[in-house]
Design a protein around this motif. Structure first.
Motif, PDB file in Angstrom:
ATOM      1  N   ASP A   1       6.204 108.642  18.821  1.00  0.00           N
ATOM      2  CA  ASP A   1       5.925 107.421  18.068  1.00  0.00           C
ATOM      3  C   ASP A   1       7.175 106.919  17.349  1.00  0.00           C
ATOM      4  OD1 ASP A   1       3.273 107.638  18.828  1.00  0.00           O
ATOM      5  OD2 ASP A   1       2.630 108.587  16.958  1.00  0.00           O
TER       6      ASP A   1
ATOM      7  N   PRO B   1       3.856 106.847  23.418  1.00  0.00           N
ATOM      8  CA  PRO B   1       3.427 107.353  22.116  1.00  0.00           C
ATOM      9  C   PRO B   1       2.939 108.793  22.238  1.00  0.00           C
ATOM     10  CG  PRO B   1       1.713 105.980  23.050  1.00  0.00           C
ATOM     11  CD  PRO B   1       2.881 105.884  23.986  1.00  0.00           C
ATOM     12  N   ASP B   2       2.749 109.425  21.086  1.00  0.00           N
ATOM     13  CA  ASP B   2       2.229 110.796  21.055  1.00  0.00           C
ATOM     14  C   ASP B   2       0.720 110.760  21.303  1.00  0.00           C
ATOM     15  OD1 ASP B   2       4.636 112.350  20.279  1.00  0.00           O
ATOM     16  OD2 ASP B   2       4.569 111.063  18.513  1.00  0.00           O
TER      17      ASP B   2
ATOM     18  N   ASP C   1       1.636 116.386  15.880  1.00  0.00           N
ATOM     19  CA  ASP C   1       1.978 115.322  16.810  1.00  0.00           C
ATOM     20  C   ASP C   1       2.751 115.822  18.029  1.00  0.00           C
ATOM     21  OD1 ASP C   1       4.262 115.944  15.406  1.00  0.00           O
ATOM     22  OD2 ASP C   1       4.854 113.868  15.021  1.00  0.00           O
TER      23      ASP C   1
END
Length: 231
Positions: free
Chosen positions: A10, A43-44, A74
């Motif tokens: 992210d 993104p994660d 994350d």
């Protein structure tokens, strides 16, 4: 050899961290004659990682994934890659043994999940850190910390190879748009690939066999205003 690079985080998408890993990997792979054909930042999110890895592993000879390794909330890359293969993530005995030998860690010293990799994956040692990477099928999973990523990549660099093309450069002191006709003619005359990169001047990058690339560069130098080097 054709590869794709997937960077996960992210923080990369938000601009909190500059994505230097993709540039470094692209340069190193190109030096080895490997064609880098895709670079994507995700993104994660497990679903996004699984979907893209599954798509790319079917299309390319290899996929390099960086970022999101470790035990924190994350760090979801191993889960996403495992999902792409329909496998579970399990604690690696090989990783635990390596961590004990190299770092003096016991299982009790490590946060839960530190040594987890997809079932059946080949563990990759982390010469500069703790979290291991892995190889599963044609997918290579590397850390996101640049020093760790670089060190781990060097342990598998010999697994990436291709035909290394010769590169010749011409630096023109003209606008890029003014060079279009001569670059088009160069492409017609010579069996090379050409890229142009504007800035204070325009660097024309010519790639191909050594003799052909150098002949193309010599032809172009005779037909453009060259940037003075100041020497």
């Amino acid at each position: 050899m054709r590869v794709a690079i997937v960077t996960v985080g992210d923080e990369l998408l938000a601009g909190d961290t500059v994505n230097t890993n993709a540039a470094w990997l692209g340069e190193r792979l190109t030096e080895r004659g490997v064609g880098v054909e895709r670079v994507v930042t995700l993104p994660d999110r497990v679903g996004d990682i699984a979907r893209v890895v599954n798509e790319y592993r079917a299309e390319y000879d290899a996929v390099l994934v960086t970022g999101g390794l470790g035990p924190t909330h994350d760090d979801l890359t191993m889960d996403g890659v495992a999902a792409a293969f329909g496998r579970e993530v399990v604690e690696s005995e090989e990783a635990l043994e390596w961590l004990a030998e190299a770092g003096g860690y016991t299982a009790d010293d490590l946060a839960e999940g530190t040594a987890d990799i997809p079932r059946g994956a080949r563990m990759l040692k982390n010469p500069e850190g703790v979290a291991p990477g892995c190889v599963i099928g044609s997918v290579y999973v590397l850390p996101g910390v640049p020093a760790e990523m670089k060190a781990m990549f060097e342990t598998v660099a010999e697994e990436f190879s291709g035909e290394v093309e010769h590169v010749a450069s011409v630096v023109a002191d003209e606008p890029e748009s003014a060079l279009i006709d001569r670059i088009d003619e160069l492409r017609d005359r010579f069996d090379v690939t050409v890229g142009s990169y504007p800035g204070d001047s325009v660097r024309v990058k010519i790639q191909g066999g050594e003799a052909e690339a150098e002949a193309a560069a010599a032809w172009l130098r005779e037909r453009v205003d060259l940037k003075e080097t100041g020497e």
